[in-house]
Design a protein around this motif. Sequence first.
Motif, PDB file in Angstrom:
ATOM      1  N   ALA A  77       0.831  -1.204   0.000  1.00 51.50           N
ATOM      2  CA  ALA A  77       0.000   0.000   0.000  1.00 51.50           C
ATOM      3  C   ALA A  77       0.866   1.256   0.000  1.00 51.50           C
ATOM      4  N   TYR A  78       1.869   1.285   0.867  1.00 52.06           N
ATOM      5  CA  TYR A  78       2.719   2.480   0.952  1.00 52.06           C
ATOM      6  C   TYR A  78       3.516   2.684  -0.327  1.00 52.06           C
ATOM      7  N   SER A  79       4.029   1.586  -0.912  1.00 50.76           N
ATOM      8  CA  SER A  79       4.786   1.795  -2.151  1.00 50.76           C
ATOM      9  C   SER A  79       3.861   2.268  -3.269  1.00 50.76           C
ATOM     10  N   THR A  80       2.612   1.813  -3.252  1.00 50.32           N
ATOM     11  CA  THR A  80       1.638   2.314  -4.229  1.00 50.32           C
ATOM     12  C   THR A  80       1.405   3.808  -4.045  1.00 50.32           C
ATOM     13  N   LEU A  84       2.356   6.523  -6.935  1.00 50.20           N
ATOM     14  CA  LEU A  84       1.305   7.284  -7.599  1.00 50.20           C
ATOM     15  C   LEU A  84       1.319   8.759  -7.211  1.00 50.20           C
ATOM     16  N   LYS A  85       1.634   9.021  -5.938  1.00 48.86           N
ATOM     17  CA  LYS A  85       1.507  10.387  -5.444  1.00 48.86           C
ATOM     18  C   LYS A  85       2.797  11.182  -5.625  1.00 48.86           C
ATOM     19  N   GLN A  86       3.908  10.566  -5.244  1.00 51.39           N
ATOM     20  CA  GLN A  86       5.176  11.298  -5.303  1.00 51.39           C
ATOM     21  C   GLN A  86       5.790  11.234  -6.700  1.00 51.39           C
ATOM     22  N   VAL A  87       5.732  10.040  -7.303  1.00 51.24           N
ATOM     23  CA  VAL A  87       6.397   9.864  -8.599  1.00 51.24           C
ATOM     24  C   VAL A  87       5.443  10.153  -9.768  1.00 51.24           C
ATOM     25  N   THR A  93       1.278   0.857 -12.909  1.00 53.89           N
ATOM     26  CA  THR A  93       2.640   0.596 -12.424  1.00 53.89           C
ATOM     27  C   THR A  93       2.610   0.105 -10.980  1.00 53.89           C
ATOM     28  N   ALA A  94       1.599   0.570 -10.237  1.00 52.08           N
ATOM     29  CA  ALA A  94       1.508   0.185  -8.830  1.00 52.08           C
ATOM     30  C   ALA A  94       1.477  -1.330  -8.685  1.00 52.08           C
TER      31      ALA A  94
END
Lengths: 327, 297
Positions: A77-80, A84-87, A93-94
């Motif tokens: 969840a955090y990597s998603t 999505l938000k930062q990159v 891609t998530a």
Amino acid sequence: MTRLATAFPKDGLARTAAHAVLLVIILLLVGVTADAGTLLLGSVALVYGVFALSFYFLLKYTGLLSFGQAAFLGVGAYSTAIVLKQVHAPLMTAFIVAPLVSAVFALVIGWLCVRLKGLYFGMLTLAFSQLLWAVASQTHYFGGGDGLNGVPADLIAGTPDRFYWLAAGFLVIAFMVVLLIGRSPYGLVLRSVRDNEMRAEFAGLNVKWLLLSAFVLSAMLAGWAGALLAIYNRGVFPDMMYWTMSGEVVIMVLLGGSGYAWGAIVGAVALTFLKQYISDATDYYELALGITLVVVVLVMPTGLGGFAKTLTGGLRQRIGTSVVAAD
Amino acid sequence: MPPAINFNLVANELVAGLTRGAWIFLIAAGLTLIFGVLHVLNFAHGSLYLLGAYLSYSISVLTGRSDSAFWIALLVAPLIVAAAGGVIEVGLLRRVYRRQLLYQFLLMFALVYILAGISRRIWGTAPLQISRPFPLAGTLTLGPIAVPSYALFTVVVAIVAGILLALILFRTRLGKQIRAVAQDAEMASVLGIRLDLVRTFVFVFGSWLAGLAGVITAGQSAFGPGTDTDAVILAFVVVVVGGMGSISGAVVGALMIGLAEAVGVLFVPELSLSVVFVIMAAVLIVRPSGLLGVSQH
């Protein structure tokens, strides 16, 4: 022994396909007929279905009882959220990044955990998941206790059915992965390790590596569920990794019946709807849920799935064969 | 920047850590006793602990929030929690000793939900607190060290509880039976020890300890939904670090965790929550049976 015997015949693939087709039909029927509210709740139930399948896979094929499965839900969840938000990467891609990051975490954590047995294994997975929860709760970059909000998901914005189809798609894939691995030579080897680790070791199998590989695969499935959950909620929160979340996935799998992949899905759907309906009807869903679980433990030791199977006798078995025969 | 280190600061943090350790021991003692004898992971321990805190709030309200309320609560609330523990053991737990770990886990989780549901129904969701009685409300100053008198009181209660536990286990006939059941339940049963009675006693006594810890917490800080799940995980850390089922291990583990938390808050506040789980993981990796546990490998 019967399990070993039925796993070898050539109709294994056909049988898996039959199960998957049945799941697709059910998901299609629900997706087309259900109202928006049910669909919204159904979507999150399917996400938990993927999560429950990840736990089921590890438990069923290796016998490892993880008390920290939520760690990988959270990592996914955090990597998603970050991707999505930062990159500002595209949505899909998530679903590549989340399982990969989960796999990296699982490699490290699993390498340390699979050397331990039974309760100690469970306790160490618990320690790591709580550690990740603590780090997420107190790190500014991860949003601290509030988590990260405003995860963009334009692709599936608007009507609830778009997310439903996305979650349904991943549930079907996860379901097939779990079933196919179960029928593959790799799955059989895993089970032999589960049933008699020492004998498997003597037979020349690398037990530690096998357990670790299953741990990583399970974490990747959980990572997918995490990615879906982050998109569904448009945000991530540390409590996705808290130990009660790891406890809930155990409940889902046992509620549905830990013997079947269907059980994980049924349990996830049952728990999600149970929570929602009881908390709509009364303010005290915990009490009703707790009593339900006590009844399951004392009256239906094989879960809802096993209970249904007992009630219907060999019906399920007969349907299974006829589908395969028609195929 | 970490604060400059001086004697006063270190001394104060040491005292804070030790008193916190005493408080953690109170929560963990019952859990490790129950695990050691029944081999059940009592996830509901935190719920029984919270029940003790809630009951002391009700007792405080019933007695018109008088100064004696706290003492009445200290006496009565743990007994009620112990009775609840008895009902749980006889009514439910007894049926799953022979079942797989998974089903014991599920039952325990069910109890967490049930107790949370009951508590919510009776006490709502707002955080509650009770006032400390007069002699425990102030602060004692010993030279450069300032200690809340309530913290000292917590230490005294923890020591008394520890001694009581040790006396029962090592100086009574019942204690001998408990230790026998912990070692080998089947053999103990063959030798004529009433397994069911010993198990019920252990769960009731463990619940009493949880209730006692709950009353102590009620006078110390606000409590409410979530206090139960936070406490039980802290207790699990202690039990794992000290060695599952080892009472002396629980003492060592609790003091260690208390000190680590106090030092952690001081020097690395952004990692203060992580510290205890790092210790838990490290102990499991290096010595899975815990610092004072008997190796089962």
